[in-house]
Design a protein around this motif. Structure first.
Motif, mmCIF file in Angstrom:
data_model
loop_
_atom_site.group_PDB
_atom_site.id
_atom_site.type_symbol
_atom_site.label_atom_id
_atom_site.label_comp_id
_atom_site.label_asym_id
_atom_site.label_seq_id
_atom_site.Cartn_x
_atom_site.Cartn_y
_atom_site.Cartn_z
ATOM 1 N N TRP A 18 0.031 5.440 -0.715
ATOM 2 C CA TRP A 18 -0.437 7.361 -0.165
ATOM 3 C C TRP A 18 0.802 8.475 -1.006
ATOM 4 O O TRP A 18 1.619 7.512 -0.931
ATOM 5 C CB TRP A 18 -0.723 7.290 1.215
ATOM 6 N N ARG A 19 -0.211 8.701 -1.810
ATOM 7 C CA ARG A 19 0.362 10.120 -2.621
ATOM 8 C C ARG A 19 -0.369 11.209 -2.215
ATOM 9 O O ARG A 19 -1.356 11.507 -2.401
ATOM 10 C CB ARG A 19 0.931 10.218 -4.171
ATOM 11 N N HIS A 78 0.844 -1.138 0.500
ATOM 12 C CA HIS A 78 -0.325 -0.267 0.265
ATOM 13 C C HIS A 78 0.936 1.218 0.067
ATOM 14 O O HIS A 78 1.785 1.430 0.737
ATOM 15 C CB HIS A 78 -0.980 -0.003 1.467
ATOM 16 N N ARG A 101 -2.820 0.040 -3.746
ATOM 17 C CA ARG A 101 -3.769 -1.084 -2.707
ATOM 18 C C ARG A 101 -3.384 -1.778 -3.206
ATOM 19 O O ARG A 101 -4.224 -3.571 -4.258
ATOM 20 C CB ARG A 101 -5.924 -0.368 -3.773
ATOM 21 N N GLU A 129 -3.339 12.471 0.199
ATOM 22 C CA GLU A 129 -4.703 12.111 0.246
ATOM 23 C C GLU A 129 -5.572 10.420 -0.672
ATOM 24 O O GLU A 129 -5.752 10.090 -0.558
ATOM 25 C CB GLU A 129 -6.337 13.156 0.116
ATOM 26 N N ARG A 130 -3.997 10.638 -1.617
ATOM 27 C CA ARG A 130 -4.670 9.729 -2.392
ATOM 28 C C ARG A 130 -3.719 8.416 -2.747
ATOM 29 O O ARG A 130 -2.574 8.483 -2.249
ATOM 30 C CB ARG A 130 -3.965 10.046 -3.854
ATOM 31 N N HIS A 131 -4.752 7.549 -2.326
ATOM 32 C CA HIS A 131 -4.437 5.740 -2.247
ATOM 33 C C HIS A 131 -4.234 5.187 -3.293
ATOM 34 O O HIS A 131 -4.870 4.874 -4.041
ATOM 35 C CB HIS A 131 -5.885 4.542 -1.492
ATOM 36 N N LEU A 132 -2.422 5.367 -3.978
ATOM 37 C CA LEU A 132 -2.139 4.963 -5.282
ATOM 38 C C LEU A 132 -2.164 3.832 -5.432
ATOM 39 O O LEU A 132 -2.266 3.611 -6.618
ATOM 40 C CB LEU A 132 -0.360 5.958 -4.972
ATOM 41 N N GLU A 190 3.869 2.387 2.914
ATOM 42 C CA GLU A 190 2.933 2.677 3.994
ATOM 43 C C GLU A 190 2.900 1.575 4.639
ATOM 44 O O GLU A 190 2.801 1.259 5.734
ATOM 45 C CB GLU A 190 1.736 3.065 3.886
#
Length: 239
Positions: free
Chosen positions: A46-47, A44, A54, A49-52, A90
């Motif tokens: 993130w960039r 996982h 998953r 607020e974007r969950h790049l 993350e």
């Protein structure tokens, strides 16, 4: 028990211990013969607020090519940078030969060759100098090896040409030469055929096929799929 019997018993026990030790050691293959593997689990990223990324999961073994596909901005380059240890995640884990790359960096990095969008060439150094010094930082490489590899990539006329005077396609071939001479088991390639013409792409595909036939591994992101139709080629689509 007589002294002779005790002596024979001692000799027999010693022979048995030697036999066990010899056969135990013979079942442990040398490090170079242990099949390498790359295992990515539930990654996982993130960039802002974007969950790049998953929960990305995949495994690559000897002789396998994994092609990461998807539209622009979906996270292909970020995934490759994570695999190369250049970008922290993350959650999730990336394992090399069953061990997290965070815990085996000294073993993992020598086996990794990474090619990014940028060719990372010194503009004032020649093709020969860029490769000789760039590869020499990690592995001993002879002048003949450098010249032979540049010649194989049809850069014989550019050996003594500074990088700033080369075309975009020639610069990409020089960067590919660095990958070929790295002696790494794992190639992580981000859009490797950028700026290559049809002949250059075909040549690079032959280089990839040879690396895979030697039990190497490749993870690549490219808009054009490479080595299509081969059984050892898989695709991972991000969306």
């Amino acid at each position: 028990m007589t002294s002779l019997a005790r002596g024979l018993t001692a000799v027999g026990e010693a022979d048995l211990l030697d036999f066990r030790a010899t056969n135990t050691m013979s079942t442990i293959p040398p490090p170079d013969l242990v099949p390498a593997s790359l295992d990515v689990r539930s990654l996982h990223l993130w960039r802002g607020e974007r969950h790049l990324l998953r929960g990305v999961t995949f495994c690559v073994g000897p002789g396998e090519l994994l092609q990461v596909t998807g539209p622009n901005g979906v996270g292909k380059t970020s995934l490759l940078r994570c695999v190369a240890g250049l970008l922290p995640v993350e959650s999730g884990e990336i394992r090399w030969n069953g061990v997290s790359i965070d815990q085996c960096r000294d073993d993992f990095h020598p086996q990794l060759a990474y090619l990014a969008h940028v060719n990372a060439l010194k503009a004032d150094l020649t093709a020969f100098e860029n490769i000789h010094y760039g590869v020499g930082v990690r592995n001993a490489v002879s002048s003949d090896e450098v010249r032979d590899t540049l010649g194989r990539l049809q850069l014989g006329g550019c050996i003594d040409l500074p990088a700033r005077a080369m075309s975009a396609g020639q610069k990409r071939r020089v960067s590919i030469a660095r990958i070929l001479l790295s002696k790494a088991k794992l190639w992580v390639l981000d859009e490797p055929i950028t700026n290559l013409d049809a002949a250059g792409i075909a040549l690079f595909e032959r280089c990839m096929a040879e690396h895979l036939s030697a039990h190497g591994m490749i993870v690549t992101a490219a808009h054009q799929l490479l080595l299509q139709g081969q059984s050892n080629v898989r695709k991972l689509e991000l969306n």
